[in-house]
Each structure stands twice: as C-alpha cells, then as structure tokens.
Motif scaffolding. Structure first.
Motif, short mmCIF file in Angstrom:
data_model
loop_
_atom_site.label_atom_id
_atom_site.label_comp_id
_atom_site.label_asym_id
_atom_site.label_seq_id
_atom_site.Cartn_x
_atom_site.Cartn_y
_atom_site.Cartn_z
N GLY A 119 0.81 -1.21 0.00
CA GLY A 119 0.00 0.00 0.00
C GLY A 119 0.84 1.26 0.00
O GLY A 119 0.54 2.22 -0.72
N ARG A 120 1.91 1.25 0.78
CA ARG A 120 2.80 2.42 0.82
C ARG A 120 3.47 2.62 -0.52
O ARG A 120 3.62 3.76 -1.00
CB ARG A 120 3.85 2.25 1.92
CG ARG A 120 3.30 2.42 3.32
CD ARG A 120 4.40 2.54 4.36
NE ARG A 120 5.01 1.25 4.67
CZ ARG A 120 6.26 0.93 4.39
NH1 ARG A 120 7.06 1.79 3.75
NH2 ARG A 120 6.75 -0.26 4.72
N ALA A 121 3.88 1.52 -1.16
CA ALA A 121 4.53 1.64 -2.47
C ALA A 121 3.57 2.15 -3.53
O ALA A 121 3.86 3.11 -4.25
CB ALA A 121 5.11 0.29 -2.87
N LEU A 122 2.40 1.52 -3.61
CA LEU A 122 1.47 1.87 -4.69
C LEU A 122 0.79 3.21 -4.47
O LEU A 122 0.12 3.71 -5.39
CB LEU A 122 0.42 0.76 -4.85
CG LEU A 122 0.95 -0.58 -5.36
CD1 LEU A 122 -0.20 -1.55 -5.61
CD2 LEU A 122 1.79 -0.41 -6.63
N SER A 123 0.98 3.82 -3.32
CA SER A 123 0.46 5.18 -3.14
C SER A 123 1.15 6.15 -4.09
O SER A 123 0.63 7.25 -4.35
CB SER A 123 0.64 5.63 -1.69
OG SER A 123 2.02 5.77 -1.37
N ASP A 124 2.31 5.77 -4.61
CA ASP A 124 3.03 6.60 -5.58
C ASP A 124 2.72 6.20 -7.02
O ASP A 124 3.25 6.80 -7.96
CB ASP A 124 4.54 6.48 -5.35
CG ASP A 124 5.02 7.27 -4.15
OD1 ASP A 124 4.19 7.96 -3.53
OD2 ASP A 124 6.22 7.20 -3.82
N ALA A 125 1.90 5.15 -7.22
CA ALA A 125 1.63 4.66 -8.57
C ALA A 125 0.55 5.49 -9.25
O ALA A 125 -0.22 6.20 -8.60
CB ALA A 125 1.19 3.20 -8.51
N ALA A 126 0.50 5.38 -10.57
CA ALA A 126 -0.50 6.10 -11.36
C ALA A 126 -1.17 5.13 -12.33
O ALA A 126 -0.57 4.14 -12.75
CB ALA A 126 0.16 7.24 -12.13
N ALA A 127 -2.41 5.42 -12.69
CA ALA A 127 -3.12 4.60 -13.68
C ALA A 127 -2.28 4.50 -14.94
O ALA A 127 -1.71 5.49 -15.41
CB ALA A 127 -4.48 5.21 -13.98
N GLY A 128 -2.20 3.28 -15.48
CA GLY A 128 -1.38 3.05 -16.66
C GLY A 128 -0.02 2.49 -16.36
O GLY A 128 0.67 1.99 -17.25
N ASP A 129 0.43 2.59 -15.09
CA ASP A 129 1.66 1.92 -14.69
C ASP A 129 1.45 0.40 -14.77
O ASP A 129 0.33 -0.08 -14.92
CB ASP A 129 2.04 2.29 -13.25
CG ASP A 129 2.64 3.69 -13.13
OD1 ASP A 129 2.85 4.35 -14.16
OD2 ASP A 129 2.88 4.12 -11.98
N MET A 130 2.54 -0.34 -14.65
CA MET A 130 2.46 -1.80 -14.65
C MET A 130 2.79 -2.35 -13.27
O MET A 130 3.72 -1.88 -12.61
CB MET A 130 3.42 -2.41 -15.68
CG MET A 130 3.40 -3.94 -15.71
SD MET A 130 4.55 -4.65 -16.94
CE MET A 130 3.73 -4.20 -18.46
#
Length: 287
Positions: A119-130
């Motif tokens: 959760g902490r990592a993906l808080s920096d993710a954006a739609a379209g990332d893999m």
C-alpha cells in the motif's frame, strides 16, 4: 510510466558441477560464486537495463543489505524494500557443463513482507503503470487486486508454479508468462488451454524452441535465436523483465517479445544471474 515489481530478492549460491546430482549422490563442485538473484530481483534488473523505470517492492534480512545496494546500482528504485527480522531469501543452484540447472530456494524474508508495504509503495503509482509479480513472495493476490483497482496493468510470471496461486490471481491479469510445463499444469487445474484463459496476453516460453504468444492476433510462434548456452539460470526472468519493459515503453507485443528473446539469448551465454543481465545497448547491438 513505472513498473512496480512485487518480487523476491535472493542470495544466489551457484555451484559449477560436472553433472546435476542424482538422488543420494554426493558430488564435488568445481567452483562456487555468490551473486544477486531471485526471480523478482532478476526481473527488476532486467526491466531497468531495458530502459524502464522500475520500483522494487520486497524485503531482505540484515544479511541482504548488499543486495539492495547492488540493485540500486543497477538502476532500480529500492525505496520500498523493507528490512525484516528474517534471513534474506537464498537459492542453492547447481549448473552443469551443458548449462542446465537445478535450484533449491529458501523464501526467508520474501515470505515475511510487512502488511502495509504494498500500500505504501502503490500510493506513488498512477493509472497506466504496470504491476509485476511472481510466486516467490507473500501478499501477491491482495497486491494484484489493489493494483487492478488503481488502474494498473497486471503482469504475472507463474513461477515457482503453484496451481492454487496461479488460479487465484488469474482474474486480475493482463499478461501471464509461464513455461510449457507450467502451462500444462495450469490447464490441468483450470481445464483451459493457454489461448482460452481469461487473460489478454499469455506467453508460453519453450526454452531453446522460443515462445508462443496468445493475444489479439491469435496464436503466434517466435523461434528462439540459436546460441551455445553455458548457464540457463535467470534467462526466463530476463525475458519477462524485457517484455515488461518493452510494453511499458510502448512497443507492440511482437517487438517486445523479439527484444526479450535477444536479451535471453545473450543471457544464456553468460555465467550468473542478475549481475550479468545484458543492458539495452548490448541487446540492440545484436548477438
């Protein structure tokens, strides 16, 4: 874009042996090397060397700090690699004179990820990332569902193969990579051939014969490049990492596969795992 790789980090102990040991056999090794490995780390390094931005999500013990530093040197974002109270995962690998291998793995820290890490990592993710993962860590299903809900593309390398784990993650996948034996095992578990799985793109690797892609164009075969193999360890991980990076960089699937095949072909001519994965310049220069 970014590839978020929930993946294993291992210390690879690689033994050079005259032949793969038989049950009950005591065998003298010709040599030993220690290096960075684990399917997750291998794929992160391969994708980074293929030109992608890669953030690795995983864990090591205190004995694995050097592995994290090495991944950082290879261009991987290591901010989301936790240090836990468990030994770093490791692999005992025997490689014979023909380049074939036999591997025993201890999960260690890879199976002890902190509950809030993804959760902490993906808080920096954006739609379209893999989002990329394999079957060598904990919380794969929960992480894949979280990534899917956030609009990420989900890729899974079904190794080490477990029918229950592979079946559970199928509903979240856009890309599935598995070898021929794993494809047979998955078909036995689901009753579905690779081309009938509920996944947009399925790649079945065939070792020295190449690979088969089931996707928008139906079934398509890609013959392997002919090289003299000295060590097949990490070749499949290199292939998967390069495919992921190619797709992340906007390559059509056939081009991503062709580039990944060249990387894997170079890889099998080298001894080692993550430390010897070829970079994009090597691959584009050809064999």
């Amino acid at each position: 874009m970014t590839i978020w790789n929930l993946g294993s980090i291992n210390i690879d102990m690689v033994y050079d042996v005259p032949h793969l040991p038989a049950p009950g056999e005591t065998l003298a090794a010709n040599g030993l090397t220690r290096g960075l490995g684990g399917k997750g780390a291998n794929m992160s390094v391969a994708a980074a060397r293929a030109g992608a931005r890669v953030a690795h999500v995983g864990a090591v013990g205190a004995d694995g700090r050097w592995a994290v530093e090495r991944m950082m040197e290879y261009g991987v974002d290591t901010r989301f690699i936790a240090e836990v109270d468990a030994p770093t995962g490791h692999a005992i690998i025997s490689v014979d004179a023909a380049g074939e291998n036999q591997i025993v793995i201890l999960g260690g820290a890879n199976r002890a990820l902190p509950g809030d890490l993804v959760g902490r990592a993906l808080s920096d993710a954006a739609a379209g990332d893999m989002f990329l993962t394999q079957n060598e860590t904990s919380v794969q299903i929960e992480a894949a569902q979280m990534a899917r809900d956030m609009g990420l593309h989900i890729a899974y390398a079904a190794a080490p193969f477990d029918a229950e784990a592979a079946t559970a993650i199928l509903p979240f996948l856009d890309l599935l990579v598995l070898n021929a034996v794993e494809a047979e095992q998955l078909q036995a578990a689901t009753g579905l051939a690779p081309g009938n799985l509920p996944v947009s793109d399925v790649i079945v690797t065939l070792g020295a014969e190449g690979c088969r892609w089931f996707g928008a164009e139906g079934e398509r075969e890609f013959p392997a490049l002919k090289v003299t193999a000295v060590d097949t360890t990490g070749a499949g991980d290199t292939f998967t990492g390069y495919v992921a990076a190619g797709l992340d960089r906007g390559l059509p699937m056939p081009q991503a596969i062709a580039q990944a095949q060249r990387a894997a072909a170079i890889m099998v001519t080298r001894h080692g795992t993550a430390d010897v994965i070829p970079d994009l310049k090597d691959v584009q220069a050809g064999l």
